[in-house]
Design an enzyme around this catalytic site. Sequence first.
Site, PDB file in Angstrom:
ATOM      1  CG  ASP A 274      -1.808 -64.923 -47.936  1.00  0.00           C
ATOM      2  OD1 ASP A 274      -2.465 -63.877 -47.797  1.00  0.00           O
ATOM      3  OD2 ASP A 274      -0.729 -64.963 -48.559  1.00  0.00           O
TER       4      ASP A 274
ATOM      5  CD  GLU B   9       3.096 -62.731 -48.522  1.00  0.00           C
ATOM      6  OE1 GLU B   9       4.216 -62.208 -48.454  1.00  0.00           O
ATOM      7  OE2 GLU B   9       2.482 -62.883 -49.586  1.00  0.00           O
TER       8      GLU B   9
END
Length: 412
Positions: free
Chosen positions: A156, A93
């Site tokens: 993500d 991330e």
Amino acid sequence: MKLTPVALVLLLTLLLQAVTPVQAQETTKKPFPQHAAYAKNTIKPNHKNQKELDADVAAVYERWKKNYLTEDIGVKGQYYIKYQPKGAVTCSEAHGYGMVTLAYMAGEDKDAKLYFDGMFKFFKVHPSSGNPALMNWQQAIKDGKVVSVGGSCATDGDMDIAYALLLADKQWGSKGAIDYKSEAIKVISALKKSIVHTKYKTLKMGDWSAREGSKTSDATRPSDFMLQHMKSYKKATGDPIWDEVVKNCYVISNHIFKVYSPQTGLLPDFAEYHEGQFIPAVGQLLEAPTDGSFSYNAGRTPWRIGTDYITTGDQSAKAELTALNTWVRKITEDDPGKLKSGYHLDGTMLAGRDYQDLTYQSPMMISAMTDAKNQQWLNKLWDNSVLKHNSYFGDSITMLCLITASGNWWMP
């Protein structure tokens, strides 16, 4: 040996041909600031002129880079974004946030390409155990080295990494040491294979969910709804799967809004599949009892969903964003400092969350940009985001929100 004038010209021509591709690769084609054209009727902060907005972004960038950009231990020229000094020091991330930021800030930072390439190298040596074209989700310091400890990937991080590589292709070209376009397509293809649910055509939470059919493997995370990213994937690959995933993300967010948060526009950290629909997670699905609430994952949704609205003009979430702006302005009395750090979908504060965090404040800038009625609120959010800083997570999200709110989020 003395060269004749003709031979000398020929030699110089050959030398120029040899170095030109390298020089071209080094050229920053879209240097910060870019001042992209956003959708009609969207707004930007207007209490400062464009030059002042850009200067704020540049100042926050220097602070962010100083605090978090870190050279790998014992590996010169390889970089990561540090989220804490000891133990687990970074994650995919963070890596995605860093690579996207560097690609946008090239030109303002003369060394952005050097850092970007160093982050790409770090990405490549920390593959996921589920799909090696994706990134192992967490790295830690062990025996004096940074090693992967997370096993599989988190959606993500890899979505941002793929998008960052598309940006890099437009920023520096793909004829140098790294073929950014080709590398982007590798990651996009891996996302399609390991992250897109084969039946529902939604985004799963990681490549660990290969065995579909369980509550967690079928679930989705609304903060992964990077809609404009996926539209860029479609543009780069021509693959219509991304149109389908975008459509389904909007179906999920709109269903949750209409049924569970019509007065607030809030989305939950996680959504689970139940009787033909995705609903807010019931109890602890993956991380905490607050998985069905607007907590630390969902805090990013006003930015992720709002970015698609302001850049592409897609109004699929217009009603949701309008409700969100109305709710947040009312509960804060237009004071960003009164926004707390987590809410139930009905707008009541989560227990123990009576504190402020940029994770929740800065993304509200992007949702505010969707309506001129939010102008003064947007201006206050801007100043709050520029002046405050607290931790890796909030600061990195703030960095990307400021790039967007200043008008500098161009599409690859």
